[in-house]
Write an enzyme that holds these catalytic residues in place. Structure first.
Site, short mmCIF file in Angstrom:
data_model
loop_
_atom_site.label_atom_id
_atom_site.label_comp_id
_atom_site.label_asym_id
_atom_site.label_seq_id
_atom_site.Cartn_x
_atom_site.Cartn_y
_atom_site.Cartn_z
N GLN A 314 -18.00 79.64 19.85
CA GLN A 314 -16.84 79.74 18.94
C GLN A 314 -17.31 79.40 17.53
O GLN A 314 -18.05 78.45 17.34
CB GLN A 314 -15.81 78.72 19.44
CG GLN A 314 -15.17 77.81 18.41
CD GLN A 314 -13.95 78.45 17.79
OE1 GLN A 314 -13.22 79.19 18.45
NE2 GLN A 314 -13.72 78.20 16.51
N THR A 315 -16.86 80.17 16.54
CA THR A 315 -17.20 79.79 15.18
C THR A 315 -16.16 80.29 14.18
O THR A 315 -15.50 81.30 14.42
CB THR A 315 -18.61 80.28 14.78
OG1 THR A 315 -18.89 79.85 13.47
CG2 THR A 315 -18.74 81.79 14.86
N ARG A 316 -16.04 79.54 13.06
CA ARG A 316 -15.18 80.00 11.95
C ARG A 316 -16.00 80.04 10.68
O ARG A 316 -15.46 80.14 9.59
CB ARG A 316 -13.97 79.06 11.78
CG ARG A 316 -14.28 77.59 11.84
CD ARG A 316 -13.09 76.76 11.45
NE ARG A 316 -13.22 76.35 10.07
CZ ARG A 316 -13.79 75.21 9.66
NH1 ARG A 316 -14.30 74.36 10.53
NH2 ARG A 316 -13.85 74.92 8.38
N HIS A 320 -25.78 80.66 10.54
CA HIS A 320 -27.06 80.39 9.90
C HIS A 320 -28.09 80.14 11.00
O HIS A 320 -27.78 80.24 12.17
CB HIS A 320 -26.93 79.21 8.94
CG HIS A 320 -25.88 79.44 7.89
ND1 HIS A 320 -25.97 80.48 6.98
CD2 HIS A 320 -24.71 78.82 7.63
CE1 HIS A 320 -24.90 80.46 6.20
NE2 HIS A 320 -24.12 79.48 6.57
N HIS A 323 -27.31 77.77 13.91
CA HIS A 323 -26.40 78.32 14.93
C HIS A 323 -27.15 79.24 15.88
O HIS A 323 -26.90 79.26 17.07
CB HIS A 323 -25.26 79.11 14.26
CG HIS A 323 -24.48 78.31 13.29
ND1 HIS A 323 -24.51 78.55 11.94
CD2 HIS A 323 -23.67 77.25 13.46
CE1 HIS A 323 -23.73 77.69 11.33
NE2 HIS A 323 -23.22 76.88 12.22
N GLY A 408 -20.08 71.69 19.99
CA GLY A 408 -21.07 70.98 19.17
C GLY A 408 -20.49 69.71 18.59
O GLY A 408 -19.52 69.14 19.10
N ARG A 409 -21.07 69.31 17.47
CA ARG A 409 -20.62 68.09 16.81
C ARG A 409 -19.33 68.40 16.03
O ARG A 409 -19.22 69.46 15.43
CB ARG A 409 -21.72 67.68 15.83
CG ARG A 409 -21.51 66.39 15.15
CD ARG A 409 -22.70 66.11 14.24
NE ARG A 409 -22.43 64.93 13.43
CZ ARG A 409 -21.76 64.97 12.30
NH1 ARG A 409 -21.29 66.10 11.84
NH2 ARG A 409 -21.54 63.86 11.62
N ASP A 410 -18.35 67.52 16.09
CA ASP A 410 -17.12 67.65 15.32
C ASP A 410 -16.47 69.02 15.51
O ASP A 410 -16.12 69.70 14.55
CB ASP A 410 -17.43 67.40 13.84
CG ASP A 410 -16.16 67.19 13.02
OD1 ASP A 410 -15.16 66.75 13.60
OD2 ASP A 410 -16.18 67.49 11.81
N ALA A 412 -14.05 71.91 15.74
CA ALA A 412 -12.73 72.16 15.13
C ALA A 412 -12.22 70.95 14.35
O ALA A 412 -11.04 70.60 14.40
CB ALA A 412 -11.71 72.59 16.18
N ARG A 556 10.33 82.23 -16.17
CA ARG A 556 11.77 82.21 -15.87
C ARG A 556 12.46 83.42 -16.49
O ARG A 556 13.45 83.91 -15.96
CB ARG A 556 12.40 80.91 -16.36
CG ARG A 556 12.01 79.76 -15.44
CD ARG A 556 13.10 78.74 -15.31
NE ARG A 556 12.81 77.82 -14.21
CZ ARG A 556 13.51 77.77 -13.09
NH1 ARG A 556 14.51 78.59 -12.88
NH2 ARG A 556 13.21 76.89 -12.15
N ARG A 570 13.53 76.08 -7.40
CA ARG A 570 12.30 75.65 -8.08
C ARG A 570 11.09 76.02 -7.22
O ARG A 570 10.07 76.50 -7.73
CB ARG A 570 12.31 74.14 -8.31
CG ARG A 570 13.25 73.69 -9.41
CD ARG A 570 13.12 72.18 -9.54
NE ARG A 570 14.22 71.57 -10.22
CZ ARG A 570 14.19 71.14 -11.48
NH1 ARG A 570 13.12 71.30 -12.20
NH2 ARG A 570 15.24 70.55 -12.02
N ALA A 597 6.95 72.22 -12.17
CA ALA A 597 6.43 72.08 -10.80
C ALA A 597 6.57 70.65 -10.30
O ALA A 597 5.58 69.95 -10.09
CB ALA A 597 4.98 72.55 -10.72
#
Ligand code: PPS
Length: 691
Positions: A314-316, A320, A323, A408-410, A412, A556, A570, A597
Site C-alpha cells: 500500500q502506498t500514497r 523511491h 520502497h 512498515g513504520r508509522d 498511515a 463582495r 461569511r 476571514a
C-alpha cells in the site's frame, strides 16, 4: 469452536430467491419463459409473483402489448435486490455450516473452508469471487430509470470512494453504509453488530436539512457529482453521532490536527444515514482506466496467472529506492507475487497528486519482473488512522485477493498532533495488525525503517544493521525530500530513480517558480487592503508571475454581491475566495487575498485547498479592535456600536485570532511600506521569490 446458529431455509425462501434471481437475470422475459426457467407452472409463478409484489420485492409495469403473456414486465425493486443478496448469503452460510459440521464429525476439526459463490472449481479462498452489491445490467437500467423519482443525495468525493468499494466488494462483508448498531460496534470495539472485524466507520453523513426530509424505510438515490445515479439505499437508520467519541476511539484523540478529525468536525454532515446499498453502476473514472481493478478483477487475474500467494504494498507516496527494496524483500520473504496497490482516492492533504504519482509508479515498474509483479490503483479514501487503518487496509487487500500485506513504520500516520507529538507510536499499526491477522485471513509482512548503507551500497532494515558504528547510514526524510524539490536541490541517485525525480520536478517546480497565495486576515479597518495593495505593486515591479488582488470589498462586489455577514455567508464568501486563489496558485500565479476571514476553521479549509498547489502564507494584520475603531475610516464602527449594523466583527461578531500565522504584522507605529516589506522578506525566506 464457535457454534454458529443459522436460520433454516424454508421452501418459500428457496422459491423466492429463485424468482428474484430469475427476474434480475431476465427482467424482459415473458411469464412463460420465466416459469420454464424456474421449472414451475404458470399458476405457481403467478402466486409467487403476487406475494413478491405484495412484499415490495418486485414491481410490475404494463408494456401495453397485445399479447397477454408479453404484456407485463417485472423488475426487482431496491428492496428485492437487497433481499436477493441476503438470501444468497444465508444459503451459502447454511451450506458452509453443514459442510463444517460434517467435517468436524468426520475429522474432529473444523474445515476452515469459506463458502464461495463459484461452484465449478475448487478454489483457494483468496481467488474465489466475492459478493458485489451490483444488480444485473438489465435491472440496473430499469432501476436507474425509476430511481429518477427518488429523493437524491449528492455524494461527497469521500462518499463516492466509499461507495465504490462497498459496491465492488472491497469493503466486504459490509452491505451498505453502517447502521447505528454497526457504527456503535465499529467505533467502540472495531466490530459490526454481528461480530465482523471492521475498524473504520463507513458512514453516510448528510446535512440536518437533508436528514429532515428522510423517513426510515425510504429508498434514496445516491448520485455522483455530475448527478449520475450510482446506487440506491434503503434508509434503515438515521442518527446524530457523537463525533467527539468517534474521534477519540477511531483516531485516538479528538484533535483537529488529525486530518480525519478535522474532516469529521468541519466537513462531514451532522447526521448519519445507514442502510443496505443496491449497486447500479461503478463511479466513472476517465484516468488510468486500464490500471483500475475491482476485487473480483484482481482475483480473476491472480487465478489466471496461478498466483497463489500475493503480497500487497500500500502506498500514497511516489516509490523511491527504499520502497523498491522493501517490496523485493517482502515478496522474497513470503515467497509470493507482488501487487503494488497505491491509493488514488483521497490521501493526506498536501500529498503529491495521484496523476504525478501514477506516472512515477509506471516509470519504476520497469525495475520489477512483469511475471512476478503487477500494479493496480485503489480508489480508497484514506483516513490516516494509523493502527486501525492498517487493519482496514489488510481487510481491503484480502478482499482484493491478497494473502500478505506489508506494514512498515508509522503505517498511515497522520503526522503531528496539536502538541507537536506523533498521534501513534511508530509500530502501533504492526501490533494491532498482528493481534488480528489470523481472524483477518491475511498475513502481515512487517518492516522496520529502511535506510541506505553507503559502504555496501544497499538498503537494509535499520534494526538489522549490526555494524552500525562502522558504516555510514544515509536517509532522506519526506520533509527533506520536499525541501530539496522545493528549492531545486540535488536528489541523489541512491535515494530515488532519475525518472521519478524528473517527474516530481516537472509537476513541482522549484518554489521560486510556483504559484502561491498571501492571505491577509484582520479586523475591518486594520489596514489589510492598504498593505495588500502595496504588496501587489512591489510584486508586480519584480515581475515573473501574474499577481491578482482579491480584496474583501472587491470580492463582495464582484463575486459575493448577494451575501451578507452571517456565519454561513461569511464562510461561503471565504470559500469562494479560496477557490479562486487555489486556481490562481495552481496555474503559477500569485493571489493576494484580503478579507476579514474571522473563522479559523474556514481559514484552515482554504489553506488545505491551496496547499495542494503551492504555498499559503497567512498574514495576520494584528491591529487592535480599539485602534480600528478609533480610525473608523468608513464610519462602520460607529454604526455597529449604535446597533445599526448587526453582526459586526469585533463588536457584535467573533474573530478567531490566528494561532500560528506565517507572519503577524503589528501595524501600530509602522508605515504601510514597511509592513509590505516584511511580507516580501517572508516570501524571500520561504524561497518563493528570489532575493
Ligand atoms: S468576511 O467576514 O471575511 O466575509 O468579511 P469581508 O468580506 O472581508 O468584509 C468586507 C467589508 O465589509 C464591511 N462590512 C462588515 N465587516 C464586518 N462585519 C460586518 N457586519 C460588516 N458589514 C459590512 C467591512 O467594511 C469590510 O471591509 P474591510 O475591507 O475589512 O474594512
Amino acid at each position: 469452536m464457535a457454534v454458529q446458529t443459522i436460520a433454516p431455509i424454508s421452501d418459500e425462501e428457496v422459491a423466492l430467491f429463485r424468482l428474484l434471481r430469475q427476474v434480475n437475470l431476465a427482467p424482459e422475459a415473458s411469464q412463460r419463459a420465466t416459469a420454464v426457467a424456474l421449472g414451475v407452472s404458470l399458476g405457481r409463478l403467478n402466486a409467487l409473483l403476487k406475494s413478491a409484489v405484495a412484499a415490495g420485492f418486485i414491481q410490475i409495469s404494463d408494456r401495453a402489448s397485445a399479447d397477454r403473456r408479453q404484456r407485463f414486465s417485472y423488475v426487482l425493486t431496491h428492496r428485492g435486490a437487497a433481499e436477493m443478496v441476503r438470501l444468497r448469503d444465508q444459503f451459502l452460510a447454511r451450506k458452509f455450516a453443514e459442510y463444517d459440521a460434517l467435517h468436524a464429525e468426520l475429522t474432529g476439526t473444523t474445515s476452515g473452508y469459506i463458502p464461495t459463490t463459484h461452484r465449478t472449481q475448487m478454489m483457494q479462498n483468496n481467488l474465489a469471487p466475492i459478493p458485489e452489491l451490483y444488480v444485473s445490467f438489465e435491472s440496473a437500467q430499469k432501476m436507474k430509470h425509476e430511481a429518477g423519482n427518488l429523493t437524491s443525495h449528492d455524494l461527497t468525493p469521500r462518499q463516492i470512494c466509499d461507495l465504490e468499494l462497498l459496491m465492488n466488494g472491497g469493503f466486504n462483508p459490509l452491505k451498505g453504509f453502517l447502521s447505528e448498531a454497526d457504527y456503535n460496534g465499529v467505533v467502540e470495539n472495531m466490530r459490526t453488530a454481528d461480530g465482523h472485524l471492521w475498524p473504520i466507520p463507513i458512514t453516510l453523513d448528510v446535512t440536518d436539512a437533508f436528514a429532515d426530509t428522510i423517513e426510515l424505510g425510504q429508498d434514496i438515490a445516491l448520485r455522483d457529482q455530475e448527478g449520475v445515479i450510482l446506487a440506491t439505499m434503503t434508509v434503515t437508520d438515521k442518527w446524530v453521532p457523537n463525533k467527539a467519541r468517534e474521534a477519540e476511539m477511531v483516531f485516538g484523540a479528538d484533535d483537529s490536527a488529525h486530518p480525519a478529525v478535522n474532516y469529521l468536525h468541519n466537513t462531514a454532515g451532522n447526521v448519519y444515514l445507514g442502510g443496505p446499498v443496491t449497486g447500479i453502476q461503478q463511479p466513472v473514472h476517465y484516468d488510468f482506466r486500464a490500471r483500475r481493478d475491482t476485487p473480483n478483477e484482481l482475483r480473476a487475474y491472480f487465478r489466471k496467472l496461478g498466483w497463489r500467494k500475493v503480497v500487497a504494498f500500500q502506498t500514497r507516496n511516489p516509490l523511491h529506492r527504499a520502497h523498491q527494496e522493501l517490496t523485493f524483500r517482502a515478496a522474497k520473504g513470503a515467497q509470493a507475487n507482488l501487487l503494488i496497490h497505491p491509493v488514488v482516492g483521497l490521501t493526506k492533504p498536501g500529498d503529491v497528486d495521484h496523476f504525478t504519482r501514477v506516472r512515477c509508479y509506471e516509470a519504476v515498474l520497469d525495475q520489477y519482473q512483469p511475471s512476478t509483479t503487477t500494479m493496480s490503483l485503489l480508489n480508497l479514501a484514506m483516513r490516516m488512522a494509523g493502527p486501525r487503518e492498517a487493519v482496514w487496509h489488510g481487510l481491503i487487500r484480502k478482499n482484493h485477493g491478497c494473502t500478505h500485506f506489508i506494514v512498515g513504520r508509522d503505517h498511515a500516520g497522520p503526522g503531528k498532533n496539536s502538541a507537536g507529538d506523533d498521534f501513534y507510536g511508530p509500530y502501533d499499526a504492526q501490533d494491532l495488525f498482528r493481534e488480528h491477522q489470523e481472524e483477518m485471513g491475511i498475513e502481515m509482512v512487517d518492516f522496520k525503517h529502511m535506510v541506505y548503507v553507503q559502504e555496501r551500497a544497499q538498503y537494509e532494515p535499520a534494526d538489522e544493521i549490526e555494524d552500525r558504528d562502522n558504516v555510514t547510514i544515509l536517509n532522506i526524510s519526506g520533509t527533506e525530500l520536499r525541501r530539496r524539490l522545493q528549492e531545486g536541490l540535488e536528489i541523489p541517485e541512491w535515494f530515488s530513480f532519475p525518472q521519478v525525480v524528473e517527474e516530481l520536478r516537472r509537476t513541482k517546480p522549484a518554489r521560486s517558480k510556483q504559484g502561491f497565495t498571501v492571505f491577509f486576515t484582520g479586523f475591518s479597518g486594520s489596514g489589510k487592503s492598504t498593505i495588500a495593495n502595496a504588496l501587489m505593486v512591489k510584486l508586480m515591479e519584480m515581475g515573473g508571475r501574474p499577481v491578482t488582488l482579491l480584496d474583501g470589498d472587491i470580492v463582495r462586489k464582484n463575486l459575493s454581491s448577494e451575501l451578507g455577514f452571517s456565519k454561513e455567508h461569511r464562510d461561503l464568501n471565504i470559500r469562494r475566495i479560496g477557490y479562486v486563489a487555489s486556481e490562481i496558485t495552481k496555474n503559477g500565479g500569485i493571489a493576494i487575498c484580503a478579507p476579514i476571514a474571522p473563522y479559523a476553521t474556514t481559514r484552515r479549509a482554504v489553506r488545505e485547498e491551496i496547499e495542494d498547489f503551492g504555498a499559503f502564507i497567512e498574514v495576520h494584520v494584528a491591529t487592535s479592535i480599539e485602534e480600528c475603531e478609533r480610525r473608523d475610516r468608513k464610519g462602520l464602527y460607529k454604526l455597529a456600536r449604535e446597533g445599526k449594523i448587526k453582526e459586526f466583527t469585533g463588536i457584535s461578531d467573533p474573530y478567531d485570532v490566528p494561532k500560528d500565522p506565517e507572519l503577524r504584522l503589528d501595524t501600530e507605529g509602522q508605515d504601510v511600506d514597511n509592513c509590505a516589506h516584511q511580507v516580501i522578506l517572508k516570501l524571500e525566506s520561504m524561497g518563493l521569490i528570489s532575493g
